[in-house]
Each structure stands twice: as structure tokens, then as C-alpha cells.
Design an enzyme around this catalytic site. Structure first.
Site, PDB file in Angstrom:
ATOM      1  N   LYS A 147       0.310  -1.322  -0.160  1.00  0.00           N
ATOM      2  CA  LYS A 147      -0.123  -0.081  -0.459  1.00  0.00           C
ATOM      3  C   LYS A 147       0.516   1.095   0.032  1.00  0.00           C
ATOM      4  CE  LYS A 147      -2.274  -0.698   4.309  1.00  0.00           C
ATOM      5  NZ  LYS A 147      -2.201  -2.456   4.018  1.00  0.00           N
ATOM      6  N   ARG A 193      -9.748   1.630   8.979  1.00  0.00           N
ATOM      7  CA  ARG A 193      -9.721   0.246   8.993  1.00  0.00           C
ATOM      8  C   ARG A 193     -10.116  -0.339   9.941  1.00  0.00           C
ATOM      9  NH1 ARG A 193      -2.842   1.524   8.966  1.00  0.00           N
ATOM     10  NH2 ARG A 193      -1.900  -0.490   9.023  1.00  0.00           N
ATOM     11  N   ARG A 220      11.857  -6.381   4.931  1.00  0.00           N
ATOM     12  CA  ARG A 220      11.649  -5.469   5.229  1.00  0.00           C
ATOM     13  C   ARG A 220      12.057  -4.534   6.397  1.00  0.00           C
ATOM     14  NH1 ARG A 220       5.568  -2.284   4.404  1.00  0.00           N
ATOM     15  NH2 ARG A 220       5.195  -3.267   7.065  1.00  0.00           N
ATOM     16  N   ARG A 235      12.238  -1.650  11.295  1.00  0.00           N
ATOM     17  CA  ARG A 235      10.841  -1.222  12.208  1.00  0.00           C
ATOM     18  C   ARG A 235      10.745  -2.083  13.211  1.00  0.00           C
ATOM     19  NH1 ARG A 235       5.807  -0.402   8.474  1.00  0.00           N
ATOM     20  NH2 ARG A 235       4.538  -0.530   9.347  1.00  0.00           N
ATOM     21  N   ARG A 249      -0.357  -8.546  14.058  1.00  0.00           N
ATOM     22  CA  ARG A 249      -1.576  -7.421  12.794  1.00  0.00           C
ATOM     23  C   ARG A 249      -1.937  -8.105  11.739  1.00  0.00           C
ATOM     24  NH1 ARG A 249       3.652  -4.323   9.917  1.00  0.00           N
ATOM     25  NH2 ARG A 249       2.135  -2.912   9.524  1.00  0.00           N
TER      26      ARG A 249
HETATM   27  P1  AMP Z   1       0.769   1.074   9.157  1.00  0.00           P
HETATM   28  O1  AMP Z   1       2.530   1.781   8.669  1.00  0.00           O
HETATM   29  O2  AMP Z   1      -0.024   1.388   8.163  1.00  0.00           O
HETATM   30  O3  AMP Z   1       1.094  -1.110   8.527  1.00  0.00           O
HETATM   31  O4  AMP Z   1       0.358   0.924   9.779  1.00  0.00           O
HETATM   32  C1  AMP Z   1       1.527   0.583  11.108  1.00  0.00           C
HETATM   33  C2  AMP Z   1       0.796   1.138  12.569  1.00  0.00           C
HETATM   34  O5  AMP Z   1       0.167   2.403  13.238  1.00  0.00           O
HETATM   35  C3  AMP Z   1      -0.330  -0.696  12.486  1.00  0.00           C
HETATM   36  O6  AMP Z   1       0.255  -1.655  12.813  1.00  0.00           O
HETATM   37  C4  AMP Z   1      -1.696   0.260  14.318  1.00  0.00           C
HETATM   38  O7  AMP Z   1      -1.129   0.028  15.349  1.00  0.00           O
HETATM   39  C5  AMP Z   1      -0.790   2.678  13.765  1.00  0.00           C
HETATM   40  N1  AMP Z   1      -2.304   2.218  13.072  1.00  0.00           N
HETATM   41  C6  AMP Z   1      -2.080   3.059  11.188  1.00  0.00           C
HETATM   42  N2  AMP Z   1      -3.295   3.004  10.852  1.00  0.00           N
HETATM   43  C7  AMP Z   1      -4.581   3.056  11.929  1.00  0.00           C
HETATM   44  C8  AMP Z   1      -5.101   3.458  11.297  1.00  0.00           C
HETATM   45  N3  AMP Z   1      -5.963   3.780  10.734  1.00  0.00           N
HETATM   46  N4  AMP Z   1      -5.843   2.817  13.163  1.00  0.00           N
HETATM   47  C9  AMP Z   1      -5.611   2.047  14.103  1.00  0.00           C
HETATM   48  N5  AMP Z   1      -4.223   2.009  13.854  1.00  0.00           N
HETATM   49  C10 AMP Z   1      -3.412   2.276  12.579  1.00  0.00           C
END
Ligand code: AMP
Length: 187
Positions: A13, A88, A127, A133, A144
Site C-alpha cells: 500500500k 481500518r 522489510r 521497524r 497484525r
Molecule cells: P501501517 O504502517 O499502516 O501498517 O501502520 C502501522 C501501525 O500504526 C499499525 O499497526 C497500527 O498500530 C497503527 N495504525 C496505522 N493506521 C491505523 C488506523 N487507521 N487505525 C488504528 N491504528 C493504525
């Protein structure tokens, strides 16, 4: 043009949203990136978000929704945006609808990048090694993916019912995936 990207962690994404943002000249708004920037800067928001992120859980809706509400009021988002990683949860869908209805605007396309879970795990472990990370260890990653299945997969149907969903195979090479997405949004 207002676009939402969906798909499990590791579907690509972030990569595709960034490429599309350049092509379409609209901002790429990644809630994960905003949280990570706040964690790095040690802001109160970052401190609040970090424990959830490190555990592979979602940050609470109230916190996330306020952050997005604020970001969408910035001038650069007025003519369009690409949301990457939001909404989400069902509650986030409701909140996003409310934010957009105030502006009398709406989502034009929801792009779901589809992938095979085993391929995703291999991608993310790689990654995590490259980017350092802390939320991509195998254990957190499995969590996740579980949280995605529990809380986010159902949103695909919501957007399908609204006639907004386009599914794109996320496993092709990067350029092929970008072209597939562009031909959809330009159609
Ligand atoms: P991502 O980089 O989009 O995978 O997001 C990394 C982490 O940020 C996720 O595993 C959540 O802990 C938090 N996060 C990102 N977007 C959201 C969202 N829309 N709602 C809740 N937590 C989020």
C-alpha cells in the site's frame, strides 16, 4: 480524486500510494507514517501510539480519527488525497463519512491490494531487516495480520456494496501494479 488504499500489512500500500500520489499530484496520507513520525519526535501522540504499534494492535479509534480529521483540513488535501491505512475499523468508516459529508465530498475509489499471506510474511520480515521497524518481528507481524482479519477485512464488503471497490493483485511487479491502479482511477 479521493482514494482509499486497503490490504493487509505488506501488500505494498505504502509503495503504491506514494507512486500514485506523484502521478496524480494529490497528497499521500499514511496514518502509519504519521504515527511513526510522532513516535520519532516523541510527541504526546507518539507516546500514546507506540505501545499499540509495537504490539501489532490498532491505535484507539478516537486518537486515530482526530489525527485524520486534522490532516484532512490541511490546504493540500482540499482537492483530493490518497488515504493509506485508514479507515481500518467500522467506526473509522463512519467517522470518515462524517468528515467528508461536512465538505460535501466523497470517496471516488477504494483500491484493495490482494496478496497471499505467506508471501506477505516473507516480504515484511525482509522489510523489517532493511528498515529496522520494531513492529515487523514475526510474532508482531502475525498479530497484525490477525487484527487485519478481525477488524478490517469486513470493510472490503462495505465499500464493495457502495460500488467503490477495485481489487488489484498486489503481487505483480511494482510498475505493473501501478499501471493497473492508474487504469482503474483514470477510467
Ligand atoms: P501501517 O504502517 O499502516 O501498517 O501502520 C502501522 C501501525 O500504526 C499499525 O499497526 C497500527 O498500530 C497503527 N495504525 C496505522 N493506521 C491505523 C488506523 N487507521 N487505525 C488504528 N491504528 C493504525
Amino acid at each position: 480524486m479521493r482514494i482509499v488504499f486497503m490490504g493487509p500489512p505488506g501488500a505494498g500500500k505504502g509503495t503504491q500510494a506514494a507512486l500514485l500520489s506523484t502521478q496524480l499530484g494529490i497528497p499521500h496520507i499514511s496514518t502509519g507514517d504519521i504515527f511513526r513520525a510522532n513516535v520519532s519526535a516523541g510527541t504526546p501522540l507518539g507516546i500514546e501510539a507506540q505501545s499499540y504499534m509495537d504490539a501489532g494492535e490498532y491505535v484507539p479509534d478516537g486518537v486515530t480519527n482526530e489525527m485524520v480529521r486534522d490532516r484532512l483540513t490541511h490546504e493540500d488535501a482540499r482537492q483530493g488525497f490518497i488515504l493509506d491505512g485508514y479507515p481500518r475499523t467500522v467506526e473509522q468508516v463512519v467517522e470518515l463519512d462524517a468528515m467528508l459529508s461536512v465538505e460535501k465530498s466523497k470517496i471516488d475509489h477504494v483500491i484493495e491490494l490482494t496478496v497471499d499471506v505467506d508471501v506477505v510474511v516473507a516480504r515484511l520480515v525482509k522489510r523489517s531487516a532493511e528498515q529496522g521497524r520494531t513492529d515487523d518481528t514475526e510474532e508482531v507481524l502475525r498479530r497484525r495480520l490477525e487484527v487485519y482479519a478481525e477488524q478490517t477485512v469486513s470493510l472490503v464488503e462495505v465499500y464493495q456494496d457502495r460500488g467503490l471497490l477495485v481489487q488489484v493483485d498486489g503481487l505483480g511487479d511494482i510498475d505493473a501494479v501501478t499501471s493497473a491502479i492508474l487504469s482503474t482511477v483514470n477510467a
